[in-house]
Design a protein around this motif. Sequence first.
Motif, PDB file in Angstrom:
ATOM      1  N   SER A   6       0.781  -1.297  -0.013  1.00  0.00           N
ATOM      2  CA  SER A   6      -0.063  -0.102  -0.082  1.00  0.00           C
ATOM      3  C   SER A   6       0.800   1.267  -0.283  1.00  0.00           C
ATOM      4  N   TRP A   7       0.575   2.263  -0.982  1.00  0.00           N
ATOM      5  CA  TRP A   7       1.140   3.371  -1.158  1.00  0.00           C
ATOM      6  C   TRP A   7       0.360   4.326  -0.420  1.00  0.00           C
ATOM      7  N   LYS A   8       1.102   5.448  -0.104  1.00  0.00           N
ATOM      8  CA  LYS A   8       0.460   6.692   0.524  1.00  0.00           C
ATOM      9  C   LYS A   8       0.879   8.039  -0.125  1.00  0.00           C
ATOM     10  N   ALA A   9      -0.181   8.816  -0.376  1.00  0.00           N
ATOM     11  CA  ALA A   9       0.394  10.047  -1.108  1.00  0.00           C
ATOM     12  C   ALA A   9       0.529  11.150   0.245  1.00  0.00           C
ATOM     13  N   GLN A  10       1.738  12.024   0.294  1.00  0.00           N
ATOM     14  CA  GLN A  10       1.826  12.678   1.116  1.00  0.00           C
ATOM     15  C   GLN A  10       2.070  14.204   0.339  1.00  0.00           C
ATOM     16  N   PRO A  11       0.876  14.971   0.525  1.00  0.00           N
ATOM     17  CA  PRO A  11       1.048  16.484   0.146  1.00  0.00           C
ATOM     18  C   PRO A  11       1.649  17.339   0.935  1.00  0.00           C
ATOM     19  N   LEU A  12       2.595  18.275   0.407  1.00  0.00           N
ATOM     20  CA  LEU A  12       3.323  19.364   1.242  1.00  0.00           C
ATOM     21  C   LEU A  12       2.974  20.534   0.607  1.00  0.00           C
ATOM     22  N   PHE A  13       2.560  21.558   1.315  1.00  0.00           N
ATOM     23  CA  PHE A  13       2.258  22.939   1.060  1.00  0.00           C
ATOM     24  C   PHE A  13       3.596  23.916   1.092  1.00  0.00           C
ATOM     25  N   ILE A  14       3.666  24.536   0.148  1.00  0.00           N
ATOM     26  CA  ILE A  14       4.694  25.674  -0.071  1.00  0.00           C
ATOM     27  C   ILE A  14       4.252  26.924   0.163  1.00  0.00           C
ATOM     28  N   SER A  15       4.554  27.879   1.269  1.00  0.00           N
ATOM     29  CA  SER A  15       3.782  28.960   1.272  1.00  0.00           C
ATOM     30  C   SER A  15       4.947  30.181   1.279  1.00  0.00           C
ATOM     31  N   SER A  16       4.824  31.086   0.146  1.00  0.00           N
ATOM     32  CA  SER A  16       5.759  32.246   0.153  1.00  0.00           C
ATOM     33  C   SER A  16       4.832  33.338  -0.836  1.00  0.00           C
ATOM     34  N   THR A  17       5.717  34.440  -0.923  1.00  0.00           N
ATOM     35  CA  THR A  17       5.528  35.099  -2.118  1.00  0.00           C
ATOM     36  C   THR A  17       5.795  34.598  -3.438  1.00  0.00           C
ATOM     37  N   PHE A  18       5.452  34.902  -4.389  1.00  0.00           N
ATOM     38  CA  PHE A  18       5.994  34.228  -5.623  1.00  0.00           C
ATOM     39  C   PHE A  18       7.244  34.982  -6.336  1.00  0.00           C
ATOM     40  N   THR A  19       7.047  36.197  -6.708  1.00  0.00           N
ATOM     41  CA  THR A  19       7.924  36.680  -7.619  1.00  0.00           C
ATOM     42  C   THR A  19       9.212  36.802  -6.930  1.00  0.00           C
ATOM     43  N   ASP A  20       9.362  37.182  -5.895  1.00  0.00           N
ATOM     44  CA  ASP A  20      10.853  37.008  -5.000  1.00  0.00           C
ATOM     45  C   ASP A  20      11.420  35.876  -4.644  1.00  0.00           C
ATOM     46  N   MET A  21      10.453  34.767  -4.674  1.00  0.00           N
ATOM     47  CA  MET A  21      10.998  33.577  -4.145  1.00  0.00           C
ATOM     48  C   MET A  21      11.012  32.392  -5.309  1.00  0.00           C
ATOM     49  N   MET A  22      11.157  32.890  -6.613  1.00  0.00           N
ATOM     50  CA  MET A  22      11.191  32.128  -7.580  1.00  0.00           C
ATOM     51  C   MET A  22      12.426  31.069  -7.437  1.00  0.00           C
ATOM     52  N   ALA A  23      13.632  31.323  -7.136  1.00  0.00           N
ATOM     53  CA  ALA A  23      14.868  30.797  -6.986  1.00  0.00           C
ATOM     54  C   ALA A  23      14.575  29.675  -5.574  1.00  0.00           C
ATOM     55  N   GLU A  24      14.126  30.322  -4.646  1.00  0.00           N
ATOM     56  CA  GLU A  24      13.941  29.099  -3.491  1.00  0.00           C
ATOM     57  C   GLU A  24      12.898  28.337  -3.916  1.00  0.00           C
ATOM     58  N   ARG A  25      11.948  28.642  -4.561  1.00  0.00           N
ATOM     59  CA  ARG A  25      10.830  27.395  -5.022  1.00  0.00           C
ATOM     60  C   ARG A  25      11.585  26.499  -5.872  1.00  0.00           C
ATOM     61  N   ASP A  26      12.190  27.028  -6.786  1.00  0.00           N
ATOM     62  CA  ASP A  26      12.938  26.139  -7.909  1.00  0.00           C
ATOM     63  C   ASP A  26      14.200  25.165  -7.168  1.00  0.00           C
ATOM     64  N   ALA A  27      14.683  25.518  -6.356  1.00  0.00           N
ATOM     65  CA  ALA A  27      15.586  24.876  -5.543  1.00  0.00           C
ATOM     66  C   ALA A  27      15.038  23.617  -4.717  1.00  0.00           C
ATOM     67  N   LEU A  28      13.844  23.857  -4.158  1.00  0.00           N
ATOM     68  CA  LEU A  28      12.916  22.848  -3.624  1.00  0.00           C
ATOM     69  C   LEU A  28      12.414  21.955  -4.486  1.00  0.00           C
ATOM     70  N   ARG A  29      11.999  22.295  -5.656  1.00  0.00           N
ATOM     71  CA  ARG A  29      11.558  21.495  -6.683  1.00  0.00           C
ATOM     72  C   ARG A  29      12.802  20.851  -7.426  1.00  0.00           C
ATOM     73  N   ASP A  30      13.615  21.264  -7.683  1.00  0.00           N
ATOM     74  CA  ASP A  30      14.789  20.564  -8.398  1.00  0.00           C
ATOM     75  C   ASP A  30      15.999  20.042  -7.623  1.00  0.00           C
ATOM     76  N   PHE A  31      16.274  20.117  -6.315  1.00  0.00           N
ATOM     77  CA  PHE A  31      17.089  19.587  -5.470  1.00  0.00           C
ATOM     78  C   PHE A  31      16.420  18.832  -4.306  1.00  0.00           C
ATOM     79  N   VAL A  32      15.700  19.739  -3.451  1.00  0.00           N
ATOM     80  CA  VAL A  32      15.285  19.276  -2.240  1.00  0.00           C
ATOM     81  C   VAL A  32      14.232  18.071  -2.405  1.00  0.00           C
ATOM     82  N   PHE A  33      12.936  18.463  -3.228  1.00  0.00           N
ATOM     83  CA  PHE A  33      12.069  17.530  -3.255  1.00  0.00           C
ATOM     84  C   PHE A  33      12.583  16.030  -3.865  1.00  0.00           C
TER      85      PHE A  33
END
Length: 154
Positions: A6-33
């Motif tokens: 049995s697999w479980k899905a685990q959603p994880l919400f990311i909260s920030s302003t968008f324009t100034d946090m693109m690089a940080e969100r991209d780093a989460l997407r590309d490296f951390v996650f």
Amino acid sequence: MSTFISWKAQPLFISSTFTDMMAERDALRDFVFPELAERLRARHIHLEPIDLRWGVETSNKKEQEEKELLVLKVCLDEIDRCKPFLIGIIGDRYGWVPPAGRMKAAENEKNFISAIENKSITALEIEYGVLANTEQMKRSRFYFRAPLDYDQMP
């Protein structure tokens, strides 16, 4: 004899302003996650990062008020779905402040009484998703970036 895993899905919400946090969100997407997903896969958990910066489908709504209210509702619903996991990335921008009536309508649907007037969506996410619940505060993480020197940027 086969074994059903049995697999479980685990959603994880990311909260920030968008324009100034693109690089940080991209780093989460590309490296951390990807790393986190690999670790969770061994436990039969599928990581599902929720990053609303690409928007919410509102093309079926004609009025701007309807579109904005839908965005707020989706945001709060996704926070509920992701609990207890929320990551906040805080910089030096406050973010978009929707009209007070729309914000109040979205809060009312969740039976949430806000303590902050004229707040941004990011402030609502933090207040609703974390600060309103003592148990949630224990499991959420916020990361603060030093203010940027916008005057010195090209």
